[in-house]
Design a protein around this motif. Structure first.
Motif, short mmCIF file in Angstrom:
data_model
loop_
_atom_site.label_atom_id
_atom_site.label_comp_id
_atom_site.label_asym_id
_atom_site.label_seq_id
_atom_site.Cartn_x
_atom_site.Cartn_y
_atom_site.Cartn_z
N TRP A 3 0.84 -1.19 0.00
CA TRP A 3 0.00 0.00 0.00
C TRP A 3 0.88 1.25 0.00
O TRP A 3 1.83 1.34 0.77
CB TRP A 3 -0.92 0.02 1.22
N TYR A 8 -3.00 -6.65 3.14
CA TYR A 8 -3.93 -5.79 2.42
C TYR A 8 -4.46 -6.42 1.15
O TYR A 8 -5.59 -6.22 0.77
CB TYR A 8 -3.26 -4.45 2.09
N TYR A 29 -3.72 -5.52 -1.75
CA TYR A 29 -3.68 -4.58 -2.87
C TYR A 29 -2.31 -4.61 -3.54
O TYR A 29 -1.30 -4.95 -2.92
CB TYR A 29 -3.95 -3.15 -2.40
N TRP A 41 -6.38 -13.21 2.07
CA TRP A 41 -7.39 -13.03 1.02
C TRP A 41 -7.35 -14.05 -0.10
O TRP A 41 -8.34 -14.22 -0.80
CB TRP A 41 -7.23 -11.64 0.39
N ASP A 92 -6.24 8.23 -4.34
CA ASP A 92 -7.57 8.67 -3.95
C ASP A 92 -8.49 8.78 -5.16
O ASP A 92 -9.67 8.44 -5.10
CB ASP A 92 -7.50 10.05 -3.26
N VAL A 148 -13.50 2.35 -7.17
CA VAL A 148 -13.62 1.41 -6.06
C VAL A 148 -14.87 1.74 -5.26
O VAL A 148 -14.90 1.65 -4.06
CB VAL A 148 -12.37 1.44 -5.17
N TYR A 183 -12.30 1.30 5.28
CA TYR A 183 -11.64 2.04 4.21
C TYR A 183 -11.22 1.15 3.05
O TYR A 183 -10.42 1.54 2.22
CB TYR A 183 -10.41 2.78 4.77
N GLU A 184 -11.74 -0.06 3.00
CA GLU A 184 -11.36 -0.94 1.90
C GLU A 184 -11.86 -0.40 0.58
O GLU A 184 -11.20 -0.43 -0.45
CB GLU A 184 -11.93 -2.34 2.15
N ARG A 185 -13.10 0.07 0.59
CA ARG A 185 -13.69 0.71 -0.60
C ARG A 185 -14.85 1.57 -0.12
O ARG A 185 -15.21 1.54 1.05
CB ARG A 185 -14.16 -0.33 -1.61
N GLY A 186 -15.39 2.36 -1.02
CA GLY A 186 -16.46 3.27 -0.64
C GLY A 186 -17.62 2.53 0.02
O GLY A 186 -17.99 1.45 -0.40
N SER A 239 -12.54 -8.49 6.21
CA SER A 239 -12.29 -7.04 6.18
C SER A 239 -12.22 -6.48 7.59
O SER A 239 -11.50 -5.52 7.84
CB SER A 239 -13.40 -6.33 5.40
N THR A 292 -10.04 10.66 3.55
CA THR A 292 -10.26 9.89 2.33
C THR A 292 -9.82 8.45 2.55
O THR A 292 -9.06 8.15 3.46
CB THR A 292 -9.45 10.46 1.14
N ALA A 352 -7.85 6.53 0.87
CA ALA A 352 -6.41 6.28 0.74
C ALA A 352 -5.69 6.77 2.00
O ALA A 352 -4.79 6.09 2.52
CB ALA A 352 -5.86 6.98 -0.49
N GLN A 377 -6.33 4.34 4.74
CA GLN A 377 -5.52 3.13 4.57
C GLN A 377 -4.11 3.39 5.09
O GLN A 377 -3.52 2.55 5.78
CB GLN A 377 -5.42 2.75 3.09
#
Lengths: 1100, 493
Positions: free
Chosen positions: A282, A301, A303, A498, A1010, A1017, B78-81, B268, B317, B319, B322
Motif C-alpha cells: 500500500w 492488504y 492490494y 485473502w 484517492d 472502487v 476504508y477498503e472501498r467506498g 475485512s 479519504t 487512501a 488506509q
C-alpha cells in the motif's frame, strides 16, 4: 473382412436390437425377410448401376423402385445399386431428396449410369416439424432454418451449441470460454426447447453437452410459437429440432465410418493485461511478516499498490531495494534492517530484492488447451431394417492445470419394417460426462484469475508457488503460526488473508462432476388403411449427476470456517417421459385439394430431485467424507414432480400446391395450476401462398412464397420468485401457499417464516399470442435467395409477482397481469456467386434483431423498476456519474467525480442486431468454409477493468502520478468539469428534468490513489460501461476429399482430411474481456485460438 | 385363402403388439392422480407460533453491527467506498415490515389458539420494529400497515407522534399480557420461554422510547414524564432488568455456521476496518480499560498500554485512512476469529440504568434512587460485560472525566451510553448521538453530504413506485415536502 463384419452386424447387432420385438410380433416364428432379401425374388433379372448428380458425385441413399411394386433398393456409398426386377425393360423409378424423380427402363447385362437432375423450380426439401413430423418445406408456413450435421463435425466445439453460432437467424448463442460452462442459448430472445428425434427434452436433464456432433443428421430450428404449438407449453419459444443419424439414411449394406478431430490452442484471442512495475502493498510500502497483518507493512492488504520494483539501490547486497517478502527466509536470531521511502524497520524475515519477476505469471500457469474427438459409427440397412451404432469419445484438457473433461456417447438406433403396414423404431443414447476437476467460475477466491490477474503482484513469480504446501506445514490461529509439521494442512502463498495459491487450487480444491444421461425412445407406425395411420411414441430422458467439491485445509474463502476444509456433494436425478399417440388421416378431395387430419393425445411426466450434503470443517485433512465433519453436516433434499396430459389435433389442407393452410389445437391439463385453471386450450393457424405456382412470373424469380401465422399458446410455467426464476422446486408448486424453513438455533429450535409473495387464488396460465409474417424468394435459378420474417408476440396476463408497498406486509403479490410485447425481424440471404463445373461458392448471411417492450403493467401502473409502459425491458440500471450535456464527468470541488444520488437507467443491454456470414467454397476436391459472426450494440459493464484499477494492476496505473501519490503528493487532475453555478434535477430514470448548470474544467489536483478509489472502487458501474459490439472470425475449415480412384487399393470408400481453425480473430472495443460470452465482473478464462486437424473416413 | 388368413392373423398380432406397447407406455408413465401433485414436498404448508418466534428472534437479534458502527464512528471502513461510513447513503430499508409479517402471522396463530403470551410478544416486537422504522424515516405506515392480507396494498402514513403514542400503548399491553402463569413460550431463543423476562424487556424498551422523546417532554398527548414515573414507581407491575443476566441478548453457539457470531470470518474486519479515532480518543482520555477488550494495539506493539492504541479518522479519504491504518488499532481479533465471541445485546441492563439516570437528571422521576447510582450501575454493567474486574471498575468510576458530576450529567451519560453500545444495539448509538449531539462524529474530505452527518434515510424507492400518493401526503407534512437525508424529523425538533 467386409463379409464377416456384415454377418456379425446384420445377424448379431440387428438381432440384439430387435429380437425381443420380433419375437413379440411374430409369436416366436423365425424372423424372415430382412436377413436374406434376395430369397423372395428368385428367377428374376438382376440389374446393376450407379446413381450420381450432374457433377458425377455419387448419390448414396438414392431409392430405386420397380414401378408399380414395393420392390425397391437403396444406392450404396458410391451410388451403386443392385436390384432384381421382373424383366429387363421394367420401369425403374429413381428418387433422391432435392432431385427430380426419374423413370428409366431397366437394362440388364450392363452397368446403368443414372444421372439425377437437381430440382430447381420447386425445392422438395423436407424439414422436421413439431412432434418430428416431416413436411416438405414448401408446406411449412412459418420460419424454420436448417443446419446440416456435416457442418458440425469437422471443427467441433466441446458443446455443440457453440457450433451453431451465426448459423441461424434469430438464434443468439453466447459462447463461453470456461471449461465445461454452458453457453447461453436464446431463440428470439428467450430460452428455447430442444427436441431429439421428436421427443422434447427437459433442460434439467438434457443439454448440448449430451450430444455428439457426429450423431447429428441435421438441426432444424423452428423459430416461432406456431411452429411448436403442438408441443404445447414447452414449445412456446420455438424449438431446436435435432434429428440423429440413422441407418436408413446411409447406403445399403454395412457402412463403417470414422471421424477424428484434434484441436490445439495456438495462443489467445483475448487475454487481460496487467502492469509489471509495482508490487503488492500500500502506498509504496510492503513488508511481509505473516500475511495476516501481524506487524508488517500492509502485508494483509491484498492490494497491488506497493513498492516500485526493479529500483536500484547500491546499499543492498543485491543492488536493488530490498524488503521482507512472502518467501523470505525466517531467522529468529537475526534482525535484518530495511528501508522503504525513507522509513526504516527491522524484521526476522530476510529482505529480498523487489524485482518484477511475474510478467508472465498467467502464461506460466496456464496449459495449452487441447481437445480431441474420435467417433466410430457402423450403420447398415436393407429393405426391411436398418440400424446404426456409434461410439464417440471427446476429451478436453483445460487451460488450467489439472482440469479435464471427458464425454463418452454410445448411440444406438434401429428400425424394422415388420410388415408393409407396420414399422417400429427404437433409439437409445447413453452419454457420460465426467471430470475429476473443472474450474470454478465467478468472482472470488475460488477463481484462478482472481488469485493471479487481479491480486497477485508482479513481485511474485508464480513458478515459485508451485510447491504449494507451506514448508513444515502449519496454520495461523489468529496471528500465531501453529506448525503442524505435515503437508495437506497449510498452503504456501503470497498472502494468507485473502487469496489462494493457484496451484493449490488446481491440485487440491477439486470440483468434480459425473453425469450419466440416457435418452431413449420407441415408436411405432401402423397404416390401418391406405389413408389412415396410427403412430405412437414414448421417449424417456433420465440422468443422474454427481457434483463434488473438495475444499482442502487452509482454503481461504472469506468466512464460514473454510480454513478447516470442507466437502460438498450434490446428487441430482431427473426423469422425464413423454408419450404421444397420433391418428392421421390423409385424403385428396374435391379434385384439387389434399388434406391431412390428425388427432392425438400426449402425456408428460417429470420428476426431478436432488440431495446435497455439506460438512462443516474436516477433522482429518483430505478425507472428504461426511463422517469426517467437525460440525453438523447440513443436508438439503428437494423433489419436483409435474404431469401434463394433453389432447391435440391438426388439419393441413393444400390446394394445387399453391395454397397451404394449417390449423392446430391443443388442450393441456397440468398439475401445476389449480382447478379449473389447470385446463386450457390453445389454437394456431398458418397460411402459405406460392405465387410462382399460381401466376406466370418473370423468369428471374424462381420461387416465391408468402406466409403468415397466428398462435395463442398458454403455459403453466409460473415464476414465483423473480430472483430465482428457474427454481422448479418452487415454481411447480407455485400456486400453493407455503412457509419457508428458516435457520435452526443451537441445534434445537427450528424456525419458519412466511414468504413475501402473497399468492392470490385463481392464477391462470401465462398466455402468449404470436403473429409471424414472412416471405421466401428465390431468384436466378435459386442462385440468390431471400427469407424474411417479421414477428410480434404479446405476453398477455402473465402470472407475475407484482410489487406492492412493503408496508402492506408483502413485497409482491402473485397475480395475472402484465402485457409484454416482443418483436423483431430475421433475414436470411443465400447466394451462389460462382457455380461452375469445378468451382462453387455459397454464401449465407443471417441477420436478426429482437427487443421487448412493456405494453401494460398489472393494475394500470405506469412504471415499475424505473421502466415505464411503452419502454424496452432490457434496461441496465445502476449508479452513474453526473455528466455535463456533452458527456464529461462532473467533478466536485474536492477534485473527485460526483455520482447522481440515485441509481439511473444507463442504457439497453440487448444487442441492436446479431449476424453471421458463412462462406463455403469448393474447388474440385478442395473445400474451404469460413464464417464470421457478431453482435452489434447493447451496453455492458466491464467489472474486470474496474477491479484491475482497484487492485492497482491496471496497466495504466503504472505512471508517475502513482509515484507522487506514494510520497503523499496530490498531483493528479481528473479529466472532467466542475459546476460553477446551478444544479440539475433528475427523474427516477436518471433523465435530467431541469438543468441550469454552468461548467468550468476541473483543476483540482488530488492524490492519484484517492482518485482511483473515488473513480473505480466505489460501486459506480457507470465508470466502466462499454458497447458490447464484437465481430469474430469464428471458424475456418479447409478440406480435401480424396479422389475415389486414389482410394481404390485402400480399405476406404471415401476419405477426407481437413485443417480447421476456431476463434481466429476478434474485433471489439471492450478491453480485457471477451464480450461474446461475458460481462460484469465475471472472471472467465482467456479466449483462445484453436487450430486442428480432422480426418473423416468411410470404410468399404 | 391361406394368405389372407395369415394376413388377418398377422394384423391381429400386430394389433396385439400395438396394444402391448401402449400398455407398457401407460404403465411406465406415472399413475399418480392430480391430487397427488397438490402438496409441495419441499416446503411446509403451515407453521406454529413457536417456529415463527424463533425466526423473528433470529431476524431481530442476529445482527451484524458493523455498518451501524461505521455510521456511529465506533469503527471505520476504508477498503472501498461504503455509504454507512462516508455518509453518502440515500434510501433506507423497509425490511422491518418483512419481520412484522412474521410477527402478525404469529399473532394470528396465537389468536386462533388462545396463546396470550405470544400476543404479548407481538406487542413487544411491533413496538420495537415500528420504533426502528420511525427513527429511520419519520412518518411511516403504522395504523394501516400489514393489511395486504386483506387487500390493502397502499397503507396510509401516520405521523410520528401517532406512531409513538401507539407503540407506547402496545408496550403497556405487552406488560399486561406477558405472564409466566400462562405457560412456557416455545421457540424462545432469547429467554428460554420465560414471559416474565420479556416483560422486563418490554418495560426497558419503553424507557428507551420515552428517552428518545426527551425533546417532547411537554407533549400532553404522550405524557412522557408521567409514563416514566409510573413505571419506576411500581416495580411490581412494571418489572425491570436487575443485572446483565436480564439483557435482551442473543448468545451465539457453534452448532452451525449461521449460529456463529455474525462477524466470524469477516476478513475485512480484521484487515480493512479500524477503530475510529474519535472513539479511541474517548476511551483513552478516560483511561477506559474497555479499550483493551475492544481493540488490538497498533500492529507490532504491546497490548494493555493506552499509548499503543490509536484510531483512524473516519472523515479522511479512503487512501489516507488506509495509510493511517498502519499506525492504528484494529478491532479485537475475537470479533472475527471467535465463533461465539460475545452476545449481541438488543437492549440491556447497562442501557436501562443510563436511561433512568438521564430521566432522573432531567427531573422526570423521583423516588427511584439517584442519577449517580444508576449512572454507576450502567457503567459497571457495561464493564462487567467486557470482563473488567471490580478494582478496575472502582478506579474508573472515580476517574476525572468519569466521576458523576451533576452539572455535566447529561453529557456524561451520553458518552457512557455511546461506549456501552459499541458493537451492540444496532443504530441506537447513532440515534442517541442525533438526539444529544454527543459525541461529535468525524467528517471531512472523505465524507459526502457536504461534510454533514445525515439525520435520516430517504423513503424506499418502492414506496415512490407502489404507494406514491400516501407517501406524497406524508412528505407534505414533513421536511418541507422534500425527502432529504438532512431533514429534521418531529422527534428531534
Amino acid at each position: 473382412m467386409k463379409k464377416r463384419l456384415s454377418v456379425l452386424l446384420s445377424r448379431g447387432m440387428a438381432a440384439l436390437f430387435l429380437l425381443g420385438l420380433q419375437n413379440f410380433a411374430f409369436g416366436g416364428t423365425t424372423p424372415a425377410g430382412h436377413s436374406s432379401p434376395t430369397g423372395f425374388f428368385q428367377q428374376k433379372v438382376t440389374v446393376k448401376g450407379t446413381v450420381s448428380d450432374e457433377a458425377g458425385n455419387p448419390l448414396a441413399g438414392a431409392t430405386i423402385t420397380e414401378k408399380g411394386t414395393s420392390n425397391s433398393t437403396v444406392a450404396g456409398v458410391r451410388g451403386d445399386f443392385t436390384i432384381a426386377v421382373r424383366s429387363s425393360g421394367s420401369a425403374l423409378v429413381v428418387s433422391y431428396v432435392g432431385f427430380e424423380p426419374q423413370e428409366i427402363s431397366a437394362q440388364s447385362g450392363k452397368e446403368m449410369g443414372i444421372t439425377m437432375v437437381r430440382s430447381e423450380k420447386v425445392a422438395t426439401e423436407v424439414v422436421v416439424t413439431a412432434l418430428g413430423i416431416r413436411k416438405e418445406k414448401q408446406k411449412v408456413s412459418y420460419a424454420t432454418q436448417e443446419v446440416k450435421g456435416a457442418a458440425l463435425e469437422k471443427a467441433p466445439e466441446p458443446n455443440v451449441a457453440e457450433n451453431l453460432i451465426g448459423k441461424v437467424a434469430g438464434l443468439n448463442i453466447l459462447a463461453k470460454t470456461n471449461l465445461f460452462e454452458n453457453p447461453e442459448i436464446l431463440l428470439r430472445g428467450k430460452e428455447t426447447l430442444v427436441v431429439i428425434d421428436g421427443v422434447p427434452t427437459d433442460k434439467d436433464n438434457f443439454d448440448f453437452w449430451n450430444l455428439n456432433p457426429n450423431d447429428i443428421e441435421n438441426i432444424n430450428v423452428l423459430k416461432g410459437t406456431a411452429a411448436a404449438a403442438l408441443y404445447g407449453a414447452l414449445g412456446i419459444n420455438g424449438a431446436i429440432m435435432i434429428t440423429t443419424k440413422k441407418g436408413k439414411s446411409g447406403a445399403k449394406g454395412v457402412e463403417v465410418s470414422f471421424n477424428s478431430t484434434t484441436q490445439f490452442q495456438v495462443g489467445f484471442l483475448r487475454v487481460p493485461e496487467t502492469q509489471h512495475e509495482y508490487g503488492m502493498g500500500w502506498s509504496g510500502y510492503f513488508a511481509f511478516v505473516n500475511g495476516k497483518g501481524g506487524g508488517g507493512w500492509y502485508d494483509d492488504y491484498g492490494y497491488v499498490w506497493g513498492p516500485k520494483l526493479d529500483v536500484k539501490n547500491s546499499a543492498t547486497p543485491s543492488g536493488y531495494n530490498e524488503y521482507p517478502q512472502y518467501n523470505s527466509p525466517y531467522d529468529p536470531n537475526t534482525l535484518y534492517d530495511f528501508t522503504q521511502q525513507g522509513y526504516s524497520d527491522q524484521s526476522h524475515y530476510k529482505p529480498l530484492p523487489g524485482l518484477s519477476r511475474g510478467k508472465d505469471n498467467l502464461k506460466n500457469f496456464l496449459n495449452n488447451e487441447l481437445m480431441t474427438t474420435n467417433s466410430v459409427a457402423v450403420a447398415g440397412k436393407n429393405e426391411n431394417a436398418d440400424y446404426r451404432i456409434s461410439l464417440t469419445h471427446m476429451y478436453q484438457k483445460g487451460q488450467i492445470p489439472n482440469t479435464h473433461l471427458n464425454s463418452t456417447t454410445l448411440n444406438l438406433s434401429g428400425s424394422l419394417k415388420v410388415s408393409d403396414k407396420f414399422r417400429i423404431e427404437a433409439i437409445a443414447s447413453y452419454n457420460k460426462q465426467y471430470t475429476p476437476n473443472f474450474p470454478q467460475t465467478g468472482y472470488g477466491a475460488n477463481n484462478f484469475f482472481y488469485n493471479i490477474l487481479l491480486w497477485m503482484g508482479p513481485d511474485v513469480d508464480i513458478r515459485d508457488l508451485r510447491d504449494y504446501w507451506k514448508p513444515g506445514g502449519g496454520r495461523y490461529d489468529g496471528n500465531v503460526f501453529v506448525p503442524y509439521g505435515v503437508k495437506d494442512v497449510q498452503q504456501f502463498n503470497y498472502n494468507y488473508t485473502w487469496y489462494n495459491n493457484p496451484w493449490y487450487l488446481a491440485y487440491e480444491a477439486l470440483n468434480g462432476y459425473n453425469n450419466d444421461v440416457v435418452t431413449a425412445q420407441a415408436n411405432a407406425t401402423y397404416d390401418i388403411t391406405k389413408d389412415l395411420q396410427f403412430f405412437v411414441r414414448s421417449g424417456i430422458i433420465t440422468n443422474n449427476a454427481l457434483s463434488t467439491l473438495q475444499t482442502p485445509k487452509s482454503y481461504v474463502y472469506y468466512g464460514n470456517g473454510d480454513l478447516d476444509g470442507n466437502y460438498n456433494e450434490k446428487r441430482q436425478s431427473n426423469f422425464q417421459i413423454v408419450t404421444d399417440a397420433l391418428l392421421t388421416y390423409k385424403k385428396a378431395f374435391l379434385k384439387n385439394f389434399n388434406g391431412t387430419l390428425s388427432v392425438g393425445a400426449s402425456n408428460r411426466y417429470n420428476s426431478n430431485s436432488y440431495l446435497q450434503g455439506q460438512t462443516s470443517g474436516l477433522f482429518v485433512p483430505k478425507d472428504y467424507s461426511f463422517e469426517n465433519s467437525i460440525g453438523v453436516v447440513t443436508t438439503v433434499n428437494r423433489l419436483a414432480q409435474r404431469k401434463v396430459n394433453s389432447a391435440f389435433g391438426y388439419l393441413d389442407v393444400d390446394y394445387k400446391k399453391m395454397i397451404y393452410l394449417s390449423l392446430t389445437g391443443r388442450n393441456d391439463w397440468t398439475t401445476t395450476l389449480q382447478k379449473p385453471n389447470n385446463s386450457y386450450f390453445y389454437p394456431s393457424a398458418s397460411l402459405g401462398v406460392i405465387p410462382t405456382s399460381m401466376f406466370k412470373l418473370p423468369d428471374v424469380i424462381s420461387f416465391a412464397k408468402l406466409r403468415g401465422s397466428w398462435a395463442r399458446v398458454s403455459t403453466d410455467n409460473i415464476v414465483v420468485d423473480p430472483n430465482d426464476p428457474s427454481n422448479i422446486y418452487k415454481n411447480w408448486y407455485g400456486t400453493l401457499p407455503v412457509y419457508n424453513t428458516g435457520p435452526r438455533w443451537n441445534g434445537t429450535n427450528g424456525s419458519s417464516n412466511l414468504p413475501g409473495t402473497l399468492i392470490q387464488p385463481n392464477i391462470k396460465p401465462n398466455t402468449t399470442i404470436s403473429q409471424e409474417y414472412g416471405t421466401e424468394l428465390r431468384f436466378l435459378k435459386n442462385r440468390l435467395g431471400v427469407d424474411f420474417t417479421y414477428f410480434t408476440y404479446i405476453d398477455k396476463d402473465f402470472a407475475i409477482s407484482a410489487p406492492v408497498s412493503t408496508a402492506s406486509g408483502f413485497n409482491f403479490q402473485l397475480v395475472n397481469g402484465d402485457r409484454i410485447n416482443r418483436k423483431g425481424i430475421e433475414l436470411v440471404l443465400t447466394g451462389t456467386p460462382i457455380r461452375t463445373k469445378d468451382i462453387k461458392w455459397d454464401i449465407t448471411f443471417n441477420y436478426s434483431k429482437v427487443h421487448e417492450w412493456v405494453k401494460e403493467y398489472y393494475n394500470g401502473d405506469s412504471i415499475r423498476n424505473a421502466i415505464k409502459v411503452g419502454e424496452r425491458t432490457d434496461v441496465f440500471r445502476d449508479w452513474d456519474w453526473e455528466r455535463s450535456p456533452d458527456g464529461q464527468i462532473v467533478y466536485g470541488s474536492n477534485g473527485f467525480p460526483q455520482f447522481i444520488d440515485h441509481v439511473v437507467n444507463i442504457g439497453h443491454t440487448d444487442p441492436d442486431y446479431i449476424f453471421g456470414i458463412t462462406n463455403s467454397l469448393s474447388y474440385k476436391n478442395f473445400g474451404l468454409s469460413f464464417s464470421f459472426d457478431g453482435r452489434i450494440g447493447g451496453i455492458m459493464y466491464n467489472g474486470l477493468e474496474q477491479k484491475l484499477y482497484e487492485g492497482g494492476m491496471h496497466p495504466s496505473t503504472a505512471n508517475s502520478y502513482r509515484d507522487d501519490a506514494y510520497l503523499g503528493n496530490a498531483t493528479f487532475v481528473g479529466p472532467g468539469v466542475t459546476v460553477t453555478s446551478g444544479s440539475a434535477q433528475y427523474d427516477v430514470q436518471g433523465k435530467i428534468i431541469t438543468d441550469d448548470r454552468k461548467f468550468a474544467p476541473n483543476t483540482t489536483a488530488v492524490n492519484y490513489i484517492d482518485w482511483i478509489f473515488a473513480s473505480f472502487v466505489n460501486g459506480v458501474p457507470g465508470a466502466n460501461m462499454y458497447k458490447r459490439s464484437f465481430v469474430k472470425l469464428r471458424e475456418v475449415v479447409l478440406s480435401y476429399n480424396f479422389e475415389p480412384k486414389l482410394l481404390r487399393k485402400t480399405p476406404f470408400a471415401s476419405a477426407s482430411l481437413s485443417a480447421t481453425g476456431r476463434n481466429l480473430l476478434l474485433w471489439t472495443k471492450v478491453p480485457f474481456m471477451d464480450p461474446d460470452g461475458y460481462s460484469n465482473t465475471t472472471l472467465a478464462e482467456p479466449t483462445y485460438r484453436n487450430i486442428g486437424v480432422n480426418i473423416n473416413l468411410k470404410f468399404k | 385363402m391361406i394368405s389372407s388368413k395369415n394376413r388377418i392373423m398377422k394384423q391381429l398380432i400386430t394389433y396385439k403388439y400395438i396394444v402391448g406397447v401402449a400398455l407398457i407406455i401407460l404403465l411406465s408413465t406415472s399413475c399418480k392422480k392430480y391430487e397427488d401433485f397438490q402438496t409441495n414436498p419441499n416446503q411446509p404448508s403451515t407453521s406454529t407460533p413457536g417456529l415463527l418466534l424463533t425466526g423473528i428472534c433470529y431476524s431481530v437479534f442476529y445482527y451484524d453491527n458493523t455498518s451501524a458502527s461505521f455510521s456511529d464512528r465506533h469503527l471505520t471502513y476504508y477498503e472501498r467506498g461504503n455509504s454507512s461510513q462516508d455518509y453518502s447513503w440515500r434510501e433506507g430499508s423497509y425490511d422491518n415490515y418483512n419481520i412484522l409479517r412474521q410477527v402478525m402471522q404469529m399473532d394470528s396463530f396465537a389468536a386462533q389458539t388462545g396463546q396470550e403470551q405470544y400476543r404479548g410478544l407481538t406487542k413487544f416486537f411491533r413496538a420495537l420494529l415500528f420504533d426502528q422504522l420511525t427513527e429511520q424515516f419519520g412518518d411511516i405506515p403504522y395504523s394501516e400497515a400489514m393489511q395486504g392480507i386483506s387487500g390493502n396494498f397502499k397503507p396510509k402514513y401516520d405521523d410520528q407522534e401517532s406512531v409513538y403514542k401507539g407503540i407506547l400503548q402496545e408496550l403497556e399491553d405487552a406488560n399486561n399480557l406477558l405472564d409466566d402463569t400462562k405457560g412456557e413460550i416455545k421457540g424462545d431463543i432469547i429467554y428460554g420461554g420465560l414471559a416474565s423476562q420479556w416483560k422486563k424487556a418490554a418495560n426497558a424498551l419503553r424507557l428507551r422510547l420515552l428517552i428518545q422523546l426527551s425533546k417532547k417532554e411537554a407533549n400532553t398527548n404522550l405524557n412522557i414524564k408521567t409514563q416514566f414515573q409510573n413505571i419506576l414507581s411500581d416495580p411490581g407491575k412494571y418489572p425491570l432488568f436487575t443485572s446483565n443476566n436480564d439483557n435482551a441478548q442473543l448468545v451465539f453457539n457453534t452448532s452451525s455456521q449461521n449460529n456463529y457470531y455474525p462477524d466470524f470470518g469477516y476478513l475485512s474486519l480484521g484487515t480493512s476496518i479500524s477503530m475510529e479515532k474519535g472513539f479511541v480518543d474517548i476511551l483513552k482520555d478516560r483511561s477506559d480499560p474497555r479499550l483493551f477488550a475492544m481493540a488490538e494495539p497498533i500492529p507490532g506493539m504491546d497490548a494493555g498500554i493506552f499509548a499503543n492504541y490509536d484510531g483512524v479518522n473516519g472523515g479522511h479519504t479512503l487512501a489516507d485512512q488506509q495509510t493511517e491504518s498502519s499506525n492504528a488499532s484494529r478491532i479485537k481479533s475475537r470479533y472475527h476469529d471467535d465463533k461465539i465471541n460475545e452476545p449481541w445485546i438488543l437492549i440491556g441492563y447497562a442501557e436501562q440504568e443510563l436511561l433512568i439516570a438521564e430521566a432522573i437528571s432531567r427531573g422526570w422521576v423521583t423516588g427511584a434512587g439517584t442519577a449517580e447510582e444508576h449512572y454507576n450501575n450502567g457503567i459497571t454493567a457495561s464493564m462487567k460485560f467486557y470482563g473488567i474486574d471490580d478494582a478496575d471498575i472502582t478506579t474508573y468510576l472515580a476517574g476525572p472525566e468519569v466521576a458523576f458530576n451533576a452539572a455535566t450529567a447529561l453529557d456524561q451519560i451520553a458518552v457512557q451510553k455511546y461506549i456501552a453500545l459499541c458493537m451492540n444495539g444496532g443504530y441506537e448509538a447513532f440515534y442517541e448521538q442525533r438526539r444529544t449531539g454527543i459525541p461529535t462524529f468525524n467528517v471531512g474530505p472523505g465524507t459526502y453530504n457536504d461534510m454533514k452527518v445525515p439525520k435520516r434515510w430517504l423513503y424506499p424507492q418502492t414506496e415512490y413506485d407502489y404507494n406514491p400518493s400516501n407517501l406524497a401526503t406524508a412528505l407534505q407534512g414533513q421536511y418541507g415536502g422534500n425527502d432529504d437525508v438532512n431533514g429534521v424529523m418531529w422527534l428531534i425538533q
